[in-house]
Scaffold this active site. Sequence first.
Site, mmCIF file in Angstrom:
data_model
loop_
_atom_site.group_PDB
_atom_site.id
_atom_site.type_symbol
_atom_site.label_atom_id
_atom_site.label_comp_id
_atom_site.label_asym_id
_atom_site.label_seq_id
_atom_site.Cartn_x
_atom_site.Cartn_y
_atom_site.Cartn_z
ATOM 1 N N HIS A 15 0.861 -1.190 0.000
ATOM 2 C CA HIS A 15 0.000 0.000 0.000
ATOM 3 C C HIS A 15 0.896 1.240 0.000
ATOM 4 O O HIS A 15 1.280 1.745 1.049
ATOM 5 C CB HIS A 15 -0.914 -0.039 1.237
ATOM 6 N N HIS A 17 1.295 4.850 -2.356
ATOM 7 C CA HIS A 17 0.929 5.732 -3.475
ATOM 8 C C HIS A 17 2.223 6.381 -3.956
ATOM 9 O O HIS A 17 2.861 7.107 -3.185
ATOM 10 C CB HIS A 17 -0.053 6.803 -3.017
ATOM 11 N N GLU A 198 -11.210 3.459 6.059
ATOM 12 C CA GLU A 198 -10.123 4.305 6.588
ATOM 13 C C GLU A 198 -10.795 5.382 7.444
ATOM 14 O O GLU A 198 -10.653 5.394 8.659
ATOM 15 C CB GLU A 198 -9.329 4.931 5.420
ATOM 16 N N ASP A 276 1.758 3.927 2.887
ATOM 17 C CA ASP A 276 0.744 4.815 2.296
ATOM 18 C C ASP A 276 1.392 5.970 1.509
ATOM 19 O O ASP A 276 1.527 5.876 0.288
ATOM 20 C CB ASP A 276 -0.210 5.335 3.379
HETATM 21 N N1 ADE Z 1 -4.475 8.824 -1.736
HETATM 22 C C1 ADE Z 1 -3.247 8.866 -1.222
HETATM 23 N N2 ADE Z 1 -3.268 8.469 0.054
HETATM 24 C C2 ADE Z 1 -4.549 8.159 0.357
HETATM 25 C C3 ADE Z 1 -5.212 7.673 1.508
HETATM 26 N N3 ADE Z 1 -4.571 7.439 2.647
HETATM 27 N N4 ADE Z 1 -6.545 7.496 1.440
HETATM 28 C C4 ADE Z 1 -7.203 7.745 0.317
HETATM 29 N N5 ADE Z 1 -6.626 8.195 -0.789
HETATM 30 C C5 ADE Z 1 -5.304 8.399 -0.775
HETATM 31 ZN ZN ZN Z 2 -3.721 4.801 0.607
#
Ligand code: ADE
Ligand code: ZN
Length: 339
Positions: A15, A17, A198, A276
Site C-alpha cells: 500500500h 501511493h 479508513e 501509504d
Molecule cells: N491517496 C493517497 N493516500 C490516500 C489515503 N490514505 N486514502 C485515500 N486516498 C489516498
Molecule cells: Zn492509501
Amino acid sequence: MTAEFISKLPKAELHLHIEGSLEPELMFELAERNKIKLPYASIEEVRAAYEFDDLQSFLDIYYAGAGVLLQMQDFFDLTWAYITRVQKQNVQHVEIFFDPQTHTDRGVPFRTVITGIHKALLEAEEKYGMTSRLILCFLRHLSEDAALKTLEDALPFRGWITGVGLDSSEVGFPPENFERVFARASAEGFRKVAHAGEEGPPEYIWQALDLLGVSRIDHGVRCLEDQKLVERLVQENMPLTVCPLSNTKLRVFEKMEDHNLKQMLDAGLCVTINSDDPAYFGGYMNENFLAVQKGLQLSQQEIVEIAKNGFRASYLPQEEIESHLQSIDDFVAGEITSS
Ligand code: ADE
Ligand code: ZN
C-alpha cells in the site's frame, strides 16, 4: 526487539501511493526543472505544512504537490527515489498505486506517467532483484464515467498493470458508485483492491467485498466496529493493508498507543503494515513497523507474522511467496542462533 531486527527483516509493501513518496527536496528540484512556481519558499516551509486534521486536508496538499510531475523522467525519478529508499530497508517486493487522473486531468498523457514508473520498476528488478506490481487507482471524488475513461486509457498498457484500486476522499463516495468500472476491470483480467474503512464506515468495506469483488482491503481499520464483518474477513482470510503512521497523521487514531492493529491481529485478521504516503507521514516501511511495535508493544512473533502476511497477501506467484516465507524463517533462525 530491536530496530535492527525490523530493518533486516525481509518485507513486502502493498500500500504505497507513488505520488505520496514525493519528498520536498525532489518537489523543489522538479519545480525548478519544469519552471513551476510552488506556494512554498523553502523545503522547511513545505515540511511545516504537513500537519493534517483529516484525510481531505492531506489530499489537498498531496494533489498540489503532484503538480510538479510533468515529464516521463519526472515519474522515473520519483519512482527511483522510492525504490532506492526501500531497498535499503530490505523491502523485497512492492505493489505500487498510481493515480493517473491526477496527471491526465492536467494534460499529462497516460503513457508518460506509466512509462516513467514502469522503467524504474524494471531497473529495480535488474539492479536489486526487487519485484513489483503496479495498481491503477481511480479517484473516487470523480465520476464513474471518468474512471471508465481511465480504464480505457490503461488497456494498451495492460501488460504493465496488475490491478485496479479506489482511493481519494472516502466519506460520501461509497464503493457502490464504482460497481460498473470494477466489473469491467475484472472482465479485463485485473485484480481488484479498494480503500475502505479508513475514515468511512464498515458499510463501505461490505460494499467493496460484495459489489466490487476486491481481493484486498486498503486500510479497513474501521472493520472492528462490525463483528459480522470481522467474521467474514477472517473466514475469507481477506488481507488488510494497514498504514499506522498514516492513520495517526490523519487523526484516524490520535496516537499510536490508540491504534487498533493489535486488536485486529488478536481477532485473527490478515494484517499487513505499509507506509501509504511516506513523504507526507514521516516514514517508510521500517519506521511504520517500528512505530507500531513500540506503540502497541508487539512481540517479535507478531512482527514476523505481519511481515509474512505482506508476502502472503501479495500478487506474486505462490512459489515466490513460499521462497520469501522461507527466507524470513531463515533470517529469524539466524537471529536466534547469533543472539
Ligand atoms: N491517496 C493517497 N493516500 C490516500 C489515503 N490514505 N486514502 C485515500 N486516498 C489516498
Ligand atoms: Zn492509501
